[in-house]
Motif scaffolding. Structure first.
Motif, PDB file in Angstrom:
ATOM      1  N   GLU A  27       1.546  -9.093 -17.341  1.00 54.70           N
ATOM      2  CA  GLU A  27       2.413  -7.924 -17.149  1.00 54.70           C
ATOM      3  C   GLU A  27       3.026  -7.901 -15.744  1.00 54.70           C
ATOM      4  N   ASN A  28       2.347  -8.515 -14.777  1.00 55.21           N
ATOM      5  CA  ASN A  28       2.790  -8.516 -13.384  1.00 55.21           C
ATOM      6  C   ASN A  28       3.450  -9.826 -12.971  1.00 55.21           C
ATOM      7  N   ASN A  29       3.630 -10.740 -13.910  1.00 55.12           N
ATOM      8  CA  ASN A  29       4.151 -12.064 -13.623  1.00 55.12           C
ATOM      9  C   ASN A  29       5.678 -12.055 -13.619  1.00 55.12           C
ATOM     10  N   PRO A  30       6.312 -12.585 -12.564  1.00 55.77           N
ATOM     11  CA  PRO A  30       7.778 -12.583 -12.509  1.00 55.77           C
ATOM     12  C   PRO A  30       8.436 -13.428 -13.601  1.00 55.77           C
ATOM     13  N   ASN A  31       7.690 -14.326 -14.231  1.00 56.43           N
ATOM     14  CA  ASN A  31       8.237 -15.122 -15.333  1.00 56.43           C
ATOM     15  C   ASN A  31       8.277 -14.338 -16.642  1.00 56.43           C
ATOM     16  N   ASN A  40      19.040  -7.425  -6.122  1.00 52.26           N
ATOM     17  CA  ASN A  40      20.349  -7.406  -6.788  1.00 52.26           C
ATOM     18  C   ASN A  40      20.739  -8.752  -7.367  1.00 52.26           C
ATOM     19  N   SER A  41      20.135  -9.834  -6.882  1.00 51.41           N
ATOM     20  CA  SER A  41      20.428 -11.168  -7.407  1.00 51.41           C
ATOM     21  C   SER A  41      19.525 -11.533  -8.575  1.00 51.41           C
ATOM     22  N   GLY A  42      18.594 -10.672  -8.932  1.00 53.90           N
ATOM     23  CA  GLY A  42      17.687 -10.932 -10.036  1.00 53.90           C
ATOM     24  C   GLY A  42      16.397 -11.614  -9.638  1.00 53.90           C
ATOM     25  N   ARG A  43      16.210 -11.889  -8.339  1.00 54.81           N
ATOM     26  CA  ARG A  43      14.975 -12.523  -7.873  1.00 54.81           C
ATOM     27  C   ARG A  43      13.847 -11.496  -7.835  1.00 54.81           C
ATOM     28  N   LYS A  56      -0.250   4.215 -12.634  1.00 57.44           N
ATOM     29  CA  LYS A  56      -1.623   4.707 -12.580  1.00 57.44           C
ATOM     30  C   LYS A  56      -1.803   5.798 -13.641  1.00 57.44           C
ATOM     31  N   PRO A  57      -3.025   6.051 -14.076  1.00 60.99           N
ATOM     32  CA  PRO A  57      -3.258   7.060 -15.112  1.00 60.99           C
ATOM     33  C   PRO A  57      -2.810   8.471 -14.706  1.00 60.99           C
ATOM     34  N   ASP A  58      -2.790   8.760 -13.397  1.00 59.95           N
ATOM     35  CA  ASP A  58      -2.410  10.106 -12.948  1.00 59.95           C
ATOM     36  C   ASP A  58      -0.903  10.272 -12.796  1.00 59.95           C
ATOM     37  N   GLY A  59      -0.129   9.260 -13.197  1.00 62.38           N
ATOM     38  CA  GLY A  59       1.324   9.329 -13.092  1.00 62.38           C
ATOM     39  C   GLY A  59       1.861   8.672 -11.838  1.00 62.38           C
ATOM     40  N   GLY A  60       0.990   8.239 -10.945  1.00 66.07           N
ATOM     41  CA  GLY A  60       1.413   7.549  -9.733  1.00 66.07           C
ATOM     42  C   GLY A  60       1.722   6.096 -10.017  1.00 66.07           C
ATOM     43  N   VAL A  61       2.133   5.383  -8.983  1.00 67.26           N
ATOM     44  CA  VAL A  61       2.488   3.972  -9.113  1.00 67.26           C
ATOM     45  C   VAL A  61       1.992   3.228  -7.884  1.00 67.26           C
ATOM     46  N   ASN A  62       1.415   2.044  -8.089  1.00 73.08           N
ATOM     47  CA  ASN A  62       1.065   1.134  -6.998  1.00 73.08           C
ATOM     48  C   ASN A  62       2.115   0.043  -6.946  1.00 73.08           C
ATOM     49  N   TYR A  63       2.581  -0.282  -5.733  1.00 70.82           N
ATOM     50  CA  TYR A  63       3.579  -1.325  -5.532  1.00 70.82           C
ATOM     51  C   TYR A  63       2.933  -2.524  -4.842  1.00 70.82           C
ATOM     52  N   PHE A  64       3.121  -3.715  -5.412  1.00 72.71           N
ATOM     53  CA  PHE A  64       2.527  -4.947  -4.899  1.00 72.71           C
ATOM     54  C   PHE A  64       3.624  -5.984  -4.665  1.00 72.71           C
ATOM     55  N   ASP A  65       3.405  -6.873  -3.673  1.00 73.74           N
ATOM     56  CA  ASP A  65       4.296  -8.018  -3.548  1.00 73.74           C
ATOM     57  C   ASP A  65       3.835  -9.067  -4.562  1.00 73.74           C
ATOM     58  N   LEU A  66       4.535 -10.178  -4.647  1.00 73.06           N
ATOM     59  CA  LEU A  66       4.211 -11.189  -5.661  1.00 73.06           C
ATOM     60  C   LEU A  66       2.874 -11.879  -5.425  1.00 73.06           C
ATOM     61  N   ASP A  67       2.332 -11.769  -4.223  1.00 75.19           N
ATOM     62  CA  ASP A  67       1.026 -12.350  -3.928  1.00 75.19           C
ATOM     63  C   ASP A  67      -0.120 -11.386  -4.208  1.00 75.19           C
ATOM     64  N   GLY A  68       0.200 -10.196  -4.662  1.00 75.55           N
ATOM     65  CA  GLY A  68      -0.837  -9.220  -4.985  1.00 75.55           C
ATOM     66  C   GLY A  68      -1.234  -8.318  -3.839  1.00 75.55           C
ATOM     67  N   HIS A  69      -0.490  -8.346  -2.732  1.00 84.35           N
ATOM     68  CA  HIS A  69      -0.791  -7.443  -1.621  1.00 84.35           C
ATOM     69  C   HIS A  69      -0.148  -6.085  -1.895  1.00 84.35           C
ATOM     70  N   ARG A  70      -0.941  -5.043  -1.807  1.00 79.72           N
ATOM     71  CA  ARG A  70      -0.441  -3.699  -2.070  1.00 79.72           C
ATOM     72  C   ARG A  70       0.500  -3.299  -0.929  1.00 79.72           C
ATOM     73  N   GLU A  71       1.739  -3.002  -1.289  1.00 80.25           N
ATOM     74  CA  GLU A  71       2.769  -2.678  -0.311  1.00 80.25           C
ATOM     75  C   GLU A  71       2.976  -1.174  -0.168  1.00 80.25           C
ATOM     76  N   GLY A  72       2.562  -0.411  -1.149  1.00 88.85           N
ATOM     77  CA  GLY A  72       2.755   1.026  -1.084  1.00 88.85           C
ATOM     78  C   GLY A  72       2.360   1.681  -2.385  1.00 88.85           C
ATOM     79  N   TYR A  73       2.639   2.971  -2.473  1.00 82.58           N
ATOM     80  CA  TYR A  73       2.279   3.728  -3.657  1.00 82.58           C
ATOM     81  C   TYR A  73       3.144   4.966  -3.750  1.00 82.58           C
ATOM     82  N   LYS A  74       3.207   5.517  -4.952  1.00 77.55           N
ATOM     83  CA  LYS A  74       3.773   6.826  -5.201  1.00 77.55           C
ATOM     84  C   LYS A  74       2.615   7.650  -5.729  1.00 77.55           C
TER      85      LYS A  74
END
Length: 109
Positions: A61-65, A76-79, A87-105
């Motif tokens: 589900e998290n794979n760019p392929n 904007n280039s599709g990369r 998240k179950p509470d309606g929030g969102v975790n944001y990760f880079d492609l290496d799995g490092h958590r970059e932020g959250y809502k």
């Protein structure tokens, strides 16, 4: 519960609706729901940790392929630049492609 409704910042003081003035440095932490020190937002919480399979970059589900996936964040280039895991509470975790958590809502709670 204090709801953050900023209206004006003057000389380092933030004026909240209702004329409550607090230092600007504290304005971002007045809403506990959005605070990174809140356990539900903390990266040490299993719900937010990339070791949790649903947050892991090896999860399809998290794979760019996975072009049919809904979690991939693309420029904007599709990369692919990262992925967002709901998240179950309606929030969102944001990760880079290496799995490092970059932020959250923060979610609703």
């Amino acid at each position: 519960m204090i709801r953050r409704q900023l209206t004006l910042t003057i000389l380092g003081w933030t004026l909240l609706q209702g004329f409550l003035a607090i230092p600007e440095a504290l304005a971002d932490i007045t809403n506990w729901n959005n605070n990174p020190s809140n356990w539900k937002n903390n990266s040490a919480n299993w719900e937010n940790n990339p070791s949790n399979w649903k947050n892991n970059p090896s999860n399809w589900e998290n794979n760019p392929n996975n072009y049919n996936g809904t979690r991939i964040i693309r420029d904007n280039s599709g990369r692919a630049e990262g992925y967002a895991v709901p998240k179950p509470d309606g929030g969102v975790n944001y990760f880079d492609l290496d799995g490092h958590r970059e932020g959250y809502k923060a979610g609703d709670d």
